[in-house]
Structures are given as structure tokens and as C-alpha cells.
Design a protein around this motif. Structure first.
Motif, PDB file in Angstrom:
ATOM      1  N   SER A   1       0.834  -1.211   0.000  1.00 40.74           N
ATOM      2  CA  SER A   1       0.000   0.000   0.000  1.00 40.74           C
ATOM      3  C   SER A   1       0.867   1.260   0.000  1.00 40.74           C
ATOM      4  CB  SER A   1      -0.938  -0.012   1.202  1.00 40.74           C
ATOM      5  OG  SER A   1      -0.190  -0.150   2.396  1.00 40.74           O
ATOM      6  N   ASP A   2       2.128   1.113   0.407  1.00 44.08           N
ATOM      7  CA  ASP A   2       3.071   2.237   0.348  1.00 44.08           C
ATOM      8  C   ASP A   2       3.795   2.317  -1.000  1.00 44.08           C
ATOM      9  OD1 ASP A   2       2.521   2.831   3.004  1.00 44.08           O
ATOM     10  OD2 ASP A   2       4.126   1.535   3.746  1.00 44.08           O
ATOM     11  N   GLY A   3       3.447   1.421  -1.921  1.00 39.02           N
ATOM     12  CA  GLY A   3       4.069   1.470  -3.244  1.00 39.02           C
ATOM     13  C   GLY A   3       5.426   0.813  -3.307  1.00 39.02           C
ATOM     14  N   LEU A   4       5.697  -0.124  -2.395  1.00 45.20           N
ATOM     15  CA  LEU A   4       7.033  -0.719  -2.311  1.00 45.20           C
ATOM     16  C   LEU A   4       7.025  -2.208  -2.630  1.00 45.20           C
ATOM     17  CD1 LEU A   4       8.217   0.996   0.988  1.00 45.20           C
ATOM     18  CD2 LEU A   4       8.557   1.760  -1.384  1.00 45.20           C
ATOM     19  N   ILE A   5       8.180  -2.675  -3.105  1.00 49.18           N
ATOM     20  CA  ILE A   5       8.396  -4.095  -3.340  1.00 49.18           C
ATOM     21  C   ILE A   5       9.731  -4.456  -2.684  1.00 49.18           C
ATOM     22  CG2 ILE A   5       9.492  -3.742  -5.624  1.00 49.18           C
ATOM     23  CD1 ILE A   5       7.958  -6.294  -6.555  1.00 49.18           C
ATOM     24  N   ALA A   6       9.767  -5.647  -2.069  1.00 53.97           N
ATOM     25  CA  ALA A   6      10.963  -6.096  -1.356  1.00 53.97           C
ATOM     26  C   ALA A   6      12.053  -6.450  -2.352  1.00 53.97           C
ATOM     27  CB  ALA A   6      10.624  -7.311  -0.499  1.00 53.97           C
ATOM     28  N   ALA A   7      13.292  -6.056  -2.054  1.00 51.71           N
ATOM     29  CA  ALA A   7      14.429  -6.337  -2.942  1.00 51.71           C
ATOM     30  C   ALA A   7      15.564  -6.964  -2.136  1.00 51.71           C
ATOM     31  CB  ALA A   7      14.899  -5.064  -3.630  1.00 51.71           C
ATOM     32  N   ILE A   8      15.849  -8.216  -2.470  1.00 53.94           N
ATOM     33  CA  ILE A   8      16.924  -8.975  -1.837  1.00 53.94           C
ATOM     34  C   ILE A   8      18.132  -8.869  -2.757  1.00 53.94           C
ATOM     35  CG2 ILE A   8      17.664 -11.295  -1.162  1.00 53.94           C
ATOM     36  CD1 ILE A   8      14.502 -11.874  -1.028  1.00 53.94           C
ATOM     37  N   VAL A   9      19.245  -8.420  -2.228  1.00 51.59           N
ATOM     38  CA  VAL A   9      20.446  -8.246  -3.050  1.00 51.59           C
ATOM     39  C   VAL A   9      21.417  -9.396  -2.759  1.00 51.59           C
ATOM     40  CG1 VAL A   9      22.379  -6.731  -3.598  1.00 51.59           C
ATOM     41  CG2 VAL A   9      20.144  -5.749  -3.002  1.00 51.59           C
ATOM     42  N   GLN A  10      21.754 -10.103  -3.828  1.00 48.93           N
ATOM     43  CA  GLN A  10      22.600 -11.289  -3.689  1.00 48.93           C
ATOM     44  C   GLN A  10      23.830 -11.133  -4.589  1.00 48.93           C
ATOM     45  OE1 GLN A  10      20.852 -14.938  -5.243  1.00 48.93           O
ATOM     46  NE2 GLN A  10      21.893 -16.177  -3.709  1.00 48.93           N
ATOM     47  N   HIS A  11      24.995 -11.523  -4.098  1.00 44.38           N
ATOM     48  CA  HIS A  11      26.204 -11.482  -4.923  1.00 44.38           C
ATOM     49  C   HIS A  11      26.036 -12.462  -6.075  1.00 44.38           C
ATOM     50  CE1 HIS A  11      30.352 -11.563  -6.209  1.00 44.38           C
ATOM     51  NE2 HIS A  11      30.658 -10.621  -5.340  1.00 44.38           N
ATOM     52  N   ALA A  12      26.258 -11.983  -7.294  1.00 39.54           N
ATOM     53  CA  ALA A  12      25.996 -12.809  -8.480  1.00 39.54           C
ATOM     54  C   ALA A  12      26.937 -14.003  -8.583  1.00 39.54           C
ATOM     55  CB  ALA A  12      26.117 -11.945  -9.740  1.00 39.54           C
ATOM     56  N   GLU A  13      28.097 -13.920  -7.950  1.00 37.00           N
ATOM     57  CA  GLU A  13      29.049 -15.032  -8.050  1.00 37.00           C
ATOM     58  C   GLU A  13      29.060 -15.893  -6.795  1.00 37.00           C
ATOM     59  OE1 GLU A  13      32.651 -13.051  -9.226  1.00 37.00           O
ATOM     60  OE2 GLU A  13      31.962 -12.861 -11.299  1.00 37.00           O
ATOM     61  N   SER A  14      29.189 -15.282  -5.629  1.00 35.68           N
ATOM     62  CA  SER A  14      29.302 -16.094  -4.399  1.00 35.68           C
ATOM     63  C   SER A  14      27.948 -16.578  -3.893  1.00 35.68           C
ATOM     64  CB  SER A  14      29.986 -15.283  -3.290  1.00 35.68           C
ATOM     65  OG  SER A  14      29.117 -14.269  -2.813  1.00 35.68           O
ATOM     66  N   GLY A  15      26.874 -15.911  -4.277  1.00 36.66           N
ATOM     67  CA  GLY A  15      25.553 -16.253  -3.774  1.00 36.66           C
ATOM     68  C   GLY A  15      25.254 -15.682  -2.397  1.00 36.66           C
ATOM     69  N   GLU A  16      26.208 -14.967  -1.816  1.00 39.00           N
ATOM     70  CA  GLU A  16      25.986 -14.371  -0.492  1.00 39.00           C
ATOM     71  C   GLU A  16      24.879 -13.318  -0.563  1.00 39.00           C
ATOM     72  OE1 GLU A  16      28.990 -13.108   3.072  1.00 39.00           O
ATOM     73  OE2 GLU A  16      29.472 -12.336   1.084  1.00 39.00           O
ATOM     74  N   VAL A  17      23.989 -13.327   0.415  1.00 39.10           N
ATOM     75  CA  VAL A  17      22.989 -12.265   0.498  1.00 39.10           C
ATOM     76  C   VAL A  17      23.674 -11.036   1.091  1.00 39.10           C
ATOM     77  CG1 VAL A  17      20.782 -11.532   1.455  1.00 39.10           C
ATOM     78  CG2 VAL A  17      21.072 -13.886   0.695  1.00 39.10           C
ATOM     79  N   LEU A  18      23.617  -9.930   0.375  1.00 44.22           N
ATOM     80  CA  LEU A  18      24.391  -8.740   0.744  1.00 44.22           C
ATOM     81  C   LEU A  18      23.580  -7.718   1.525  1.00 44.22           C
ATOM     82  CD1 LEU A  18      26.325  -8.200  -2.612  1.00 44.22           C
ATOM     83  CD2 LEU A  18      27.111  -9.381  -0.540  1.00 44.22           C
ATOM     84  N   MET A  19      22.350  -7.501   1.113  1.00 45.81           N
ATOM     85  CA  MET A  19      21.521  -6.508   1.796  1.00 45.81           C
ATOM     86  C   MET A  19      20.059  -6.726   1.428  1.00 45.81           C
ATOM     87  SD  MET A  19      22.393  -2.998  -0.341  1.00 45.81           S
ATOM     88  CE  MET A  19      20.851  -2.175   0.069  1.00 45.81           C
ATOM     89  N   PHE A  20      19.215  -6.032   2.143  1.00 38.22           N
ATOM     90  CA  PHE A  20      17.781  -6.080   1.895  1.00 38.22           C
ATOM     91  C   PHE A  20      17.257  -4.652   1.934  1.00 38.22           C
ATOM     92  CE2 PHE A  20      13.468  -5.993   3.604  1.00 38.22           C
ATOM     93  CZ  PHE A  20      12.819  -6.715   2.621  1.00 38.22           C
TER      94      PHE A  20
END
Lengths: 125, 125
Positions: free
Chosen positions: A22-41
């Protein structure tokens, strides 16, 4: 507005139908493209998603500052977006990125630098 | 309630101080403990987080049904939680899990089974 056809279309279709809060937002999970580590949200709105797709650099919506936020605009630690994945109900994204520096504002490579144990948090690595 | 000491304590401390939204929720990113694949995204409240920590099986808060949700309660596809990571400002978690079956209710191994391209979504794999 919802109808009976919305769920199958969202889940199985090839049309991008992002489901914003309702606030106009979508969740974005940032993942390292090579290591697969989740970097931020973080969260994106339509404007930051459009800027990300147009430039290839991750843009978010800063809830605290109430403005478009190009990650790296002050630090130079941009996130070069390699792929964007969309989940079944289209209310969350995974951004596969190559980071130009530490992803966390604390200087850590990832924002997820602590593990939750029975007695609290411990630093990883 | 916020004060000047809250941010450093949240970011650098070993005390778990989850920052729930005004709805009492915290973002939970579910990642395969071995492959690193992001499997799903959901929200937890304090009750579901406590149930997850107590049982080792991922519990979430179902926003659509307004109730505690043990992932796999009907399908048997439980998520065995190996580790829980916490981000810098403690408003997002990464659950490293071993899934007992497909993580997505559609039967896909991950909810993120489509890639966003210039012309819409394409199925991966």
C-alpha cells in the motif's frame, strides 16, 4: 483490485505485474551474483525499479529519507545488476549483483554479518 | 522510541534487538544452506520467530490469513533452519535452511523461478 484470474496470471505468466505494498514498495533482496551471499535487503518503488532497469545500477527507495536512493551515490560502492528474479506472487525481487565495494554502510562486505544464537548475536568470519 | 544510542547498539552490539515494522513484522529471506539459492521471502512476527527458534522449523506470519504459519504444515515441505543471520539495522533476517521439498507452493524448488527481462518474465532453468 483482485479477481479470480489475477493469481494464475501473476504466478504462471510472462507478464511483469509487480505487487506493490500500500506504500508502493516491493521487497528487494540483493545477492552477490558469483558467491551467492545475500548482501543486503531494501525496498524499491516503481521509480527506483525503473531507474535500476534503465541504468543497470541498483536504486532503492529510502524509507528513512523518503527519496530515491542510488546505492553507492556517496560511497562509490555501486551495485552492478546482472539479473533480476521475480517471485511467484511478484511481491519480492532478487537482484543478482556485482558490488563495487562493501555492500553495507558499516564497511562490512554484507549487511548480514552476525548470526543469531541462543544467547544473542555473534559476528561471522 | 529512538535515541542517539540505538543505532550503534543495533549495528555493532551482540544484543538481538529486532526492529519490527509498525505491523510487528520483520523481513525473512530464506536461502538454501548448501546451494545458496534464495528460496522464498516472507515475514515473521515475534511469535513466529520464537517458534522457529524453539523448533528449528521455519514459521512465518501469514499476512493473507492473519495467522502463524508453519511452512510445510500441509505439504510436509518443512524448512529445517541451520542458521539465522541478522542485518546491520536488525530489520531483516536470512534463514539458512535445508528444505524437505520444493520451497514454493507452485511446486518449484524456489519461488524465484522467473527472470525479469526487457520484455517481461522468462522461466529459468
Amino acid at each position: 483490485m483482485t479477481d479470480a484470474n489475477e493469481t494464475p496470471l501473476r504466478e504462471a505468466g510472462s507478464t511483469f505485474l509487480p505487487k506493490y505494498t500500500s506504500d508502493g514498495l516491493i521487497a528487494a533482496i540483493v545477492q552477490h551474483a558469483e558467491s551467492g551471499e545475500v548482501l543486503m535487503f531494501a525496498y524499491m518503488n516503481a521509480e527506483s525499479l525503473a531507474a535500476t532497469r534503465a541504468t543497470g545500477r541498483a536504486h532503492f527507495w529510502s524509507r528513512s529519507r523518503g527519496k530515491l536512493w542510488l546505492k553507492g551515490e556517496t560511497s562509490g560502492h555501486y551495485l552492478a545488476v546482472q539479473k533480476i528474479l521475480v517471485d511467484c506472487d511478484q511481491d519480492a525481487l532478487v537482484l543478482k549483483v556485482l558490488p563495487a565495494g562493501p555492500a553495507c554502510h558499516t564497511g562490512a562486505p554484507t549487511c548480514f554479518y552476525r548470526e543469531l544464537g541462543p544467547d544473542g548475536l555473534s559476528r561471522l568470519g
